[in-house]
Design an enzyme around this catalytic site. Structure first.
Site, short mmCIF file in Angstrom:
data_model
loop_
_atom_site.label_atom_id
_atom_site.label_comp_id
_atom_site.label_asym_id
_atom_site.label_seq_id
_atom_site.Cartn_x
_atom_site.Cartn_y
_atom_site.Cartn_z
N GLY A 203 103.15 31.35 60.76
CA GLY A 203 104.23 30.30 60.63
C GLY A 203 104.10 29.48 61.77
N ASP A 337 97.66 20.44 46.85
CA ASP A 337 98.75 20.76 47.43
C ASP A 337 99.01 19.51 48.60
OD1 ASP A 337 96.42 22.38 48.40
OD2 ASP A 337 97.82 22.68 49.89
#
Length: 583
Positions: A203, A337
């Protein structure tokens, strides 16, 4: 992949053309035009730079506790993931998952801030960026009032293959901010920790990729290209391990967070995941929301609204890619994406500005097959729009689907028309003549043969007088010297000069000014950003700041930029630089 663009790759389209910049041709830092969004840090005087909008400081928000965002519209519009927590999982029947950012560890430092974004979009006094509160708000350690942080679920085709669920694996949307001009912007932190879509990732983003994202999103804006924006860059002492080139050489880097914003972060993959999962009611709901919020010219009562929406996206995607090509920009990872439904440039990863002209230029060393080479971007745009049509097919009738295919077939002509317009402008050509396409293609072929620098060859053509062209006097014009070494250059030059002579009521000075307004002198070359990154990793953000300021005026010759060599021949070591998907 079928390629209608190979014969004339660059002489091959952007709803907006380059923003004209009518300014002095040469300026010092202080003399540069006032539409400046230079980074601020503790070493700068508050009076060093001027706001583009001349906003009174008294009208700006000076207390961050008064700055509010709202997640109400997004949360009320869509179902939210019923599972809580940031652990990776397969998510169904929703658009967003609630996800709390993970604060960066260790000392935080402000590496850069965009004055134009902070003041002109967020209505904040840029002085607030010097506060500890701002460091925490802009890095995920504290949430602004009204924020319910969300991670977006989407899928996508990556390098030509369906990758399934992807989503915001290291980004958190803080909410929407409506500014004094009535504009609605969605604020997002990138690098702010794990989400349900992190898969095996941590992350985090590192300084290396975050400097690139901050600088390039702002540089693209000032080049006139539709793009997401960057408000700030916060770096930390938190260790983050990365295998930069996927060769087993794992290194410890440092974490960083970019506060970025866009009118919307919805992308082709936002629709694909719903269509692929059979969530058709939710697909309709998302489409209606996107159309109502971002395509006001499309009536919600129009039975062909999805078709009109698709036509608009086809048109504007062709325009966007043409603008990329006209400035020599290669995105690097043109997956579905990473393609915005609003046709803006998003998700800056292993991008690159082409130096020596070559349609085969690949900025991403992870792209072994060259799928996303600069010369293939138009083809990839077509591929992505085909996949968008597949995603829309469940909500289209057979007749509408047939019309949509016809619309898609028009993509090639839209692209050709726009790229032709852009390159004509780069050469200072007015009106239309039959052989203009040949003149452009001829030039680009010579540039390829001589490996001439793309940016500076066009820029120096815009700086040289007609008399110097006639005399072939290219002293101190290194890119034109390279180009003029081609054996056919005299032939091309004769055709070009005759074309300019036929332009009635067009002076040489007018021609040069027009060309300088669309041919930048400075772009974010990889060697420039690599130098800035090396210093930033040692907590020296001076070159990040310098680049940010210079790239805010890419069409204007600047003393500090010339001294730094930003318009000079790239150094030899620049050819050894590699950029990958790792960030």
């Amino acid at each position: 992949m079928w390629s209608p663009f190979k014969v004339l790759v660059f002489a091959l389209v952007a709803a907006c053309s380059f923003t004209p910049v009518h300014v002095l041709e040469f300026c010092t830092d202080r003399d540069c035009p006032s539409h400046d969004n230079t980074a601020s840090n503790s070493q700068l005087s508050p009076n060093t730079f001027r706001s583009r909008w001349n906003i009174s400081v008294s009208n700006l928000i000076q207390d961050l506790d008064r700055f509010r965002v709202s997640c109400k519209k997004l949360i009320e519009a869509f179902p939210i993931d019923v599972v809580d927590g940031n652990f990776a999982r397969s998510v169904k029947n929703c658009i967003f998952s609630k996800s709390i950012p993970t604060p960066l560890k260790g000392q935080l430092r402000l590496a850069a801030a965009s004055k134009e974004v902070i003041e002109g979009i967020l209505d904040l006094d840029v002085a607030v960026t010097q506060s500890d509160d701002f460091l925490h708000y802009a890095s995920g350690g504290r949430l602004p009032p009204g924020s319910i942080p969300l991670a977006h679920r989407y899928g996508g085709y990556q390098f030509g293959y369906w990758a399934g669920q992807l989503g915001d694996g290291r980004a958190h949307s803080l909410g929407q901010y409506t500014n004094r001009k009535g504009e609605v912007w969605e604020l997002q932190l990138k690098g702010s920790g794990k989400t349900p879509y992190s898969r095996s990732g941590d992350g985090r983003a590192v300084i290396r990729s975050s400097v690139r994202e901050f600088l390039c999103s702002e540089a693209m804006h000032f080049l006139g290209v539709p793009t997401s924006r960057a408000a700030s860059l916060i770096v930390s002492d938190e260790p983050v391990t990365r295998d930069q080139f996927y060769d087993g050489n794992v290194k410890t880097e440092r974490g960083a967070v970019v506060l970025r914003l866009a009118r919307s972060w919805f992308r082709i993959g936002s629709l694909e995941i719903l269509s692929q999962s059979g969530e058709i009611d939710l697909l309709r709901k998302l489409l209606i929301f996107v159309i109502d919020e971002h395509f006001p010219s499309i009536s919600s009562d129009d039975p062909d609204k999805y078709l009109v929406f698709y036509s608009t996206v086809v048109n504007e995607t062709a325009h966007l890619i043409a603008q990329w090509m006209s400035i020599g920009f290669a995105h690097g990872v043109c997956n579905t994406d990473n393609f915005s439904l609003l046709s803006i440039t998003i998700d800056y990863g292993p991008f690159g500005f082409m130096e020596s002209y070559s349609p085969n230029f690949v900025p991403n060393t992870s792209d072994d097959e060259g799928r996303y080479s600069i010369g293939a971007q138009a083809d990839v745009g077509l591929f992505n729009l085909q996949k968008l049509l597949v995603a829309l097919s469940p909500v289209l009738s057979k007749q509408q689907e047939s019309k949509a295919e016809h619309i898609l077939n028009g993509y090639v002509d839209i692209y050709h028309k726009r790229i032709h317009q852009l390159f004509k402008a780069k050469l200072g050509l007015l009106e239309e003549e039959e052989d203009d396409g040949y003149l452009i293609a001829f030039l680009l072929k010579m540039m390829e043969d001589t490996q001439s620098d793309f940016t500076m060859a066009f820029r120096q053509l815009s700086e040289v007088s007609a008399q110097r062209l006639q005399d072939r006097d290219f002293t101190q014009l290194w890119a034109l010297e390279d180009l003029s070494s081609h054996k056919l250059f005299p032939d091309w030059l004769s055709v070009y000069q005759l074309r300019l002579i036929r332009q009635q009521n067009d002076s040489d000075l007018d021609r040069q000014q027009r060309m300088r307004n669309v041919n930048p002198r400075y772009v974010l070359r990889n060697w420039m950003v690599e130098s800035a990154i090396s210093k930033a990793e040692m907590n020296d953000f001076s070159e990040v700041e310098l680049l940010h300021h210079i790239l805010s005026f890419p069409f204007v010759t600047q003393v500090t930029a010339e001294e730094a060599g930003y318009a000079s021949r790239p150094p030899v070591w620049a050819k050894r630089l590699k950029v990958s998907c790792s960030s």
